[in-house]
Design an enzyme around this catalytic site. Structure first.
Site, PDB file in Angstrom:
ATOM      1  N   THR A  64       0.825  -1.207   0.000  1.00  0.00           N
ATOM      2  CA  THR A  64       0.000   0.000   0.000  1.00  0.00           C
ATOM      3  C   THR A  64       0.856   1.252   0.000  1.00  0.00           C
ATOM      4  O   THR A  64       0.600   2.205  -0.759  1.00  0.00           O
ATOM      5  CB  THR A  64      -0.921   0.003   1.228  1.00  0.00           C
TER       6      THR A  64
ATOM      7  N   ILE B  60      -0.265  -6.492  10.852  1.00  0.00           N
ATOM      8  CA  ILE B  60      -0.022  -7.338  12.022  1.00  0.00           C
ATOM      9  C   ILE B  60       1.365  -7.962  11.960  1.00  0.00           C
ATOM     10  O   ILE B  60       1.851  -8.490  12.957  1.00  0.00           O
ATOM     11  CB  ILE B  60      -1.082  -8.450  12.169  1.00  0.00           C
ATOM     12  N   ASP B  61       2.015  -7.888  10.797  1.00  0.00           N
ATOM     13  CA  ASP B  61       3.343  -8.499  10.644  1.00  0.00           C
ATOM     14  C   ASP B  61       4.467  -7.635  11.197  1.00  0.00           C
ATOM     15  O   ASP B  61       5.596  -8.110  11.352  1.00  0.00           O
ATOM     16  CB  ASP B  61       3.619  -8.798   9.167  1.00  0.00           C
TER      17      ASP B  61
END
Length: 361
Positions: free
Chosen positions: A119, A140-141
């Protein structure tokens, strides 16, 4: 109201959903509206919606109750406008041209994008096309470079840790090896943190190729020491030394040929190597869904408010980042197409090794 160089901005979410997206949307819009009198335009379904002209004016009532909500009220997609080679059959325009047209049509002075590596890489390319863009780090990574933390990560750690805690009781009761597969294709932050927090005995990460013989040796040693179970936390991108040597295309083809995910492969390998009953739990989308933790609500709000402040000052082409507990702006071109992997000498890995955790090497 304070002076602002931006009167009207668009906002979109792109890529996978993550806890804290709605809190960040709320933070940007409320700060923009209350402090600077800005108008906000919500763009539905990421860059795909931007190209199609799917938008609406965000009003204060749209923001009520958003802080605690999971998901994103704007919707999301994984559309990559710069990779599309054919014009849209409806508009006759290439995606990038359609985005630029709608940016002008809607009277936008700036665009705020909430997303991960892909993104924000696209955001940087749009900035080069002349759009005033600001990015927020969502994943979340926790694998976006130049920021110490991303919103969504802490909630995912909480969810994965609770799952590992619960699996402990079954592992102990049935004297089994329990393999818990968590997300993390290219970076093992989630596996590392949840594995240590949940008391994992083995943690397998993409950054440290694993030798199943060494993992089996650790599990057998635990059994011989009177410990009747083992918890093996596996990031979905975990790989062997042989796989680590493969090129990108070869590795992708190799993984596509697997009939099940990596957790199942590890469980089967361990059962064959040790003779011990092994079972698998794949946490999957549980880690991305649901209510954000208080930490992520606060972090996402901080990032959102900072985005409004950057817009007001006219500081564009930046990713809002956290470095040493301070919010800073990082040029989008500095984070494009990069992944923040776990350093092999990271203190959490060192702490894990010193407390007896096996990393498969």
């Amino acid at each position: 109201m304070k002076d602002s160089k931006v009167k009207r901005f668009g906002i979109l979410t792109s890529g996978g959903d993550a806890p804290g997206l709605n809190a960040a949307i709320r933070g940007v819009c409320r700060a923009g509206m209350i402090e600077y009198g800005m108008e906000a335009v919500g763009i539905r379904n990421g860059y795909a919606g931007f190209a199609k002209g799917d938008c609406f004016d965000i009003k204060p009532e749209h923001l009520v109750g958003l802080l605690t909500c999971g998901g994103t009220i704007l919707g999301t997609s994984r559309d990559k406008p710069f990779k599309k080679k054919e014009p849209d059959p409806e508009t006759g325009l290439m995606s990038v041209d359609a985005i630029k047209k709608n940016y002008k049509k809607w009277g936008l002075d700036a665009l705020v994008v909430l997303g991960g590596n892909g993104t924000n890489t696209t955001a940087g390319l749009l900035a080069k096309e002349g759009l005033n863009v600001i990015g927020l780090p969502k994943t979340i990574d926790n694998d976006i470079v130049k920021t110490d933390i991303t919103f969504g990560f802490h909630t995912a750690v909480d969810v994965a840790t609770e799952a590992i805690d619960r699996i402990h009781t079954t592992a102990h009761s049935h004297s089994r090896v329990m393999v818990v597969e968590v997300m993390g294709h290219k970076a093992g932050w989630l596996g590392l943190y949840s594995g240590i927090a949940g008391g994992g005995d083995v943690i397998l990460l993409p950054e440290i190729p694993y030798d199943i013989k060494k993992v089996a040796k650790n599990v057998i040693a635990r059994r011989d020491a009177g410990k009747n179970f083992s918890i093996v936390v596996v990031a979905e991108g975990a790989l062997t030394p042989e796989e680590a040597k493969m090129g990108k295309k070869e590795f992708k083809k190799h993984r596509a040929a697997m009939t099940q995910s990596i957790g199942y492969r590890v469980a089967k390998e361990l059962e064959e190597a040790t003779g011990l009953e092994s079972r698998v739990s794949v946490l999957g989308y549980l880690q991305r869904g649901g209510t954000p933790s208080p930490y992520d609500r606060v972090l996402a709000t901080q990032f959102g408010v900072a985005a409004a402040e950057f817009m007001a000052r006219g500081e564009f082409g930046k990713l809002i980042a956290m470095q040493n507990n301070k919010i800073v702006g990082v040029p989008l071109e500095e984070i494009a197409s990069q992944v923040k992997a776990v350093p092999l000498d990271h203190p959490m890995i060192m702490a894990g090794r010193r407390t007896g955790i096996c990393f498969g090497d």
